[in-house]
Design a protein around this motif. Sequence first.
Motif, PDB file in Angstrom:
ATOM      1  N   LYS A   5       5.688  -9.180 -10.446  1.00 14.62           N
ATOM      2  CA  LYS A   5       4.553  -8.626 -11.208  1.00 14.62           C
ATOM      3  C   LYS A   5       5.050  -8.022 -12.531  1.00 14.62           C
ATOM      4  CE  LYS A   5       1.839  -7.808  -7.089  1.00 14.62           C
ATOM      5  NZ  LYS A   5       1.096  -6.873  -6.249  1.00 14.62           N
ATOM      6  N   THR A  28      -1.453  -3.174  -9.825  1.00 13.66           N
ATOM      7  CA  THR A  28      -0.046  -2.871 -10.083  1.00 13.66           C
ATOM      8  C   THR A  28       0.508  -3.664 -11.271  1.00 13.66           C
ATOM      9  OG1 THR A  28       0.404  -4.449  -8.308  1.00 13.66           O
ATOM     10  CG2 THR A  28       0.597  -2.139  -7.749  1.00 13.66           C
ATOM     11  N   THR A  29       0.065  -4.918 -11.434  1.00  8.34           N
ATOM     12  CA  THR A  29       0.585  -5.723 -12.556  1.00  8.34           C
ATOM     13  C   THR A  29       0.119  -5.118 -13.886  1.00  8.34           C
ATOM     14  OG1 THR A  29       0.221  -7.599 -11.084  1.00  8.34           O
ATOM     15  CG2 THR A  29       0.925  -8.108 -13.326  1.00  8.34           C
ATOM     16  N   LYS A  88     -11.879 -11.349  -7.169  1.00  4.56           N
ATOM     17  CA  LYS A  88     -11.421 -10.007  -7.520  1.00  4.56           C
ATOM     18  C   LYS A  88     -12.223  -9.031  -6.659  1.00  4.56           C
ATOM     19  CE  LYS A  88     -10.778  -9.035 -11.742  1.00  4.56           C
ATOM     20  NZ  LYS A  88      -9.543  -8.331 -11.269  1.00  4.56           N
ATOM     21  N   GLY A  90     -10.860  -6.853  -3.944  1.00  3.52           N
ATOM     22  CA  GLY A  90     -10.268  -5.671  -3.322  1.00  3.52           C
ATOM     23  C   GLY A  90     -10.616  -4.364  -4.010  1.00  3.52           C
ATOM     24  N   GLY A  91     -10.667  -4.384  -5.344  1.00  8.73           N
ATOM     25  CA  GLY A  91     -10.826  -3.135  -6.089  1.00  8.73           C
ATOM     26  C   GLY A  91     -12.230  -2.562  -6.068  1.00  8.73           C
ATOM     27  N   LYS A 115      -0.535 -15.471  -5.848  1.00  8.59           N
ATOM     28  CA  LYS A 115      -1.989 -15.393  -6.104  1.00  8.59           C
ATOM     29  C   LYS A 115      -2.601 -16.777  -6.313  1.00  8.59           C
ATOM     30  CE  LYS A 115      -1.769 -10.801  -6.928  1.00  8.59           C
ATOM     31  NZ  LYS A 115      -2.568  -9.680  -6.512  1.00  8.59           N
TER      32      LYS A 115
HETATM   33  O1  LIG Z   1      -8.776  -7.881  -8.715  1.00  8.42           O
HETATM   34  C1  LIG Z   1      -8.274  -6.913  -8.261  1.00  8.42           C
HETATM   35  C2  LIG Z   1      -8.834  -6.203  -7.117  1.00  8.42           C
HETATM   36  O2  LIG Z   1     -10.019  -6.784  -6.781  1.00  8.42           O
HETATM   37  C3  LIG Z   1      -7.023  -6.389  -8.844  1.00  8.42           C
HETATM   38  O3  LIG Z   1      -6.965  -6.736 -10.168  1.00  8.42           O
HETATM   39  C4  LIG Z   1      -5.873  -6.974  -8.116  1.00  8.42           C
HETATM   40  O4  LIG Z   1      -5.939  -6.630  -6.744  1.00  8.42           O
HETATM   41  C5  LIG Z   1      -4.615  -6.437  -8.693  1.00  8.42           C
HETATM   42  O5  LIG Z   1      -3.557  -7.005  -8.027  1.00  8.42           O
HETATM   43  P1  LIG Z   1      -2.070  -6.532  -8.256  1.00  8.42           P
HETATM   44  O6  LIG Z   1      -1.994  -5.094  -7.778  1.00  8.42           O
HETATM   45  O7  LIG Z   1      -1.314  -7.477  -7.368  1.00  8.42           O
HETATM   46  O8  LIG Z   1      -1.751  -6.687  -9.697  1.00  8.42           O
END
Ligand SMILES: O=C(CO)[C@H](O)[C@H](O)COP(=O)(O)O
Length: 223
Positions: A5, A28-29, A88, A90-91, A115
Motif C-alpha cells: 500500500k 490506509t493507502t 467501496k 467497508g467504510g 484488490k
Molecule cells: O473503500 C473503502 C472502504 O469502503 C476504503 O477506501 C478502503 O477500504 C481502503 O482500503 P485500504 O485501507 O486497503 O487502503
Amino acid sequence: MTDYKMEAAIAASKIIANGQTIGLGAGTTIAHLVKLIGKDCKFTSSSFNTINLLREHGLTVLSPSSLKKIDIYFDGCDQFDAELNALKSGGGIHTKEKILASMADQFILLGDAGKFVPQLNYPLVIEILPQALQVVRERLSVDFPDASLVLRMSNQKDGPVISDHGNFLLDVTFTKLPALAGLNTHIKMIPGVVDHSLFYRMAAKAIIAGENGIQVIMPIYPA
Ligand SMILES: O=C(CO)[C@H](O)[C@H](O)COP(=O)(O)O
C-alpha cells in the motif's frame, strides 16, 4: 516485508502537480499518501479521518461543498475488476466518496494487488433513509430473493450504525453479484435509497502494488 500500500501511495504521490485540487478518500493507502505529499496543493476529502490527517500535516483542506470540480480523486476500495468497477462498502461513506469521484477529472483507485479480482464478490452496502428501511428491505427481498440483508449495527453503542448523513446502512450479500450495469441503476432507483457502494465504470485508472511491482491498470470495456 514490503508494504504494497505504501508502494502504491509513493507511485500516486508522483502524479500530483503543484497547484492542483486533490480529493482523497479513506483508508490506509490514502493515509500513506497524505504523509508523502510534498506539493503545494489544495485538498478535499470524503473522510473524517483523512481530513484530520491532512490538517495534522498542515495541508489546506477545502469543504467539498465549496467546489465544482477537482483535478484528481484518489481512493482505495474493497475490490475492483477489469472494468475498474469498484466496491467501496467497508467504510460506510460511499455516498460522499461517489460525489467526489464524480467531480474529478480523474478518479484513481489505489491499493495492493489483492484488490484486483476477476469478479466482484464483496457485499454491497446501501445507504437508506431511516423512514424507508422496511420498504427498501421488502423491495430488495422480492427483487433479489437469494441475497442476505443485514442492517449494519454499531459495536460501540446500542443500535445501528448511523451514516454521516443520519441514515442507515444495509449490507447486502449476493450468492453471485448480478450483472453490474443493471444492479447499479436498479438499486439507485428504489425510493428511499440514497446511494450504494458500487462505483460502476467511474475510475480512470488503478495503481496497485504487489509482487510484480507497480501496475497501472486502465479499464477494459467489452465491445
Ligand atoms: O473503500 C473503502 C472502504 O469502503 C476504503 O477506501 C478502503 O477500504 C481502503 O482500503 P485500504 O485501507 O486497503 O487502503
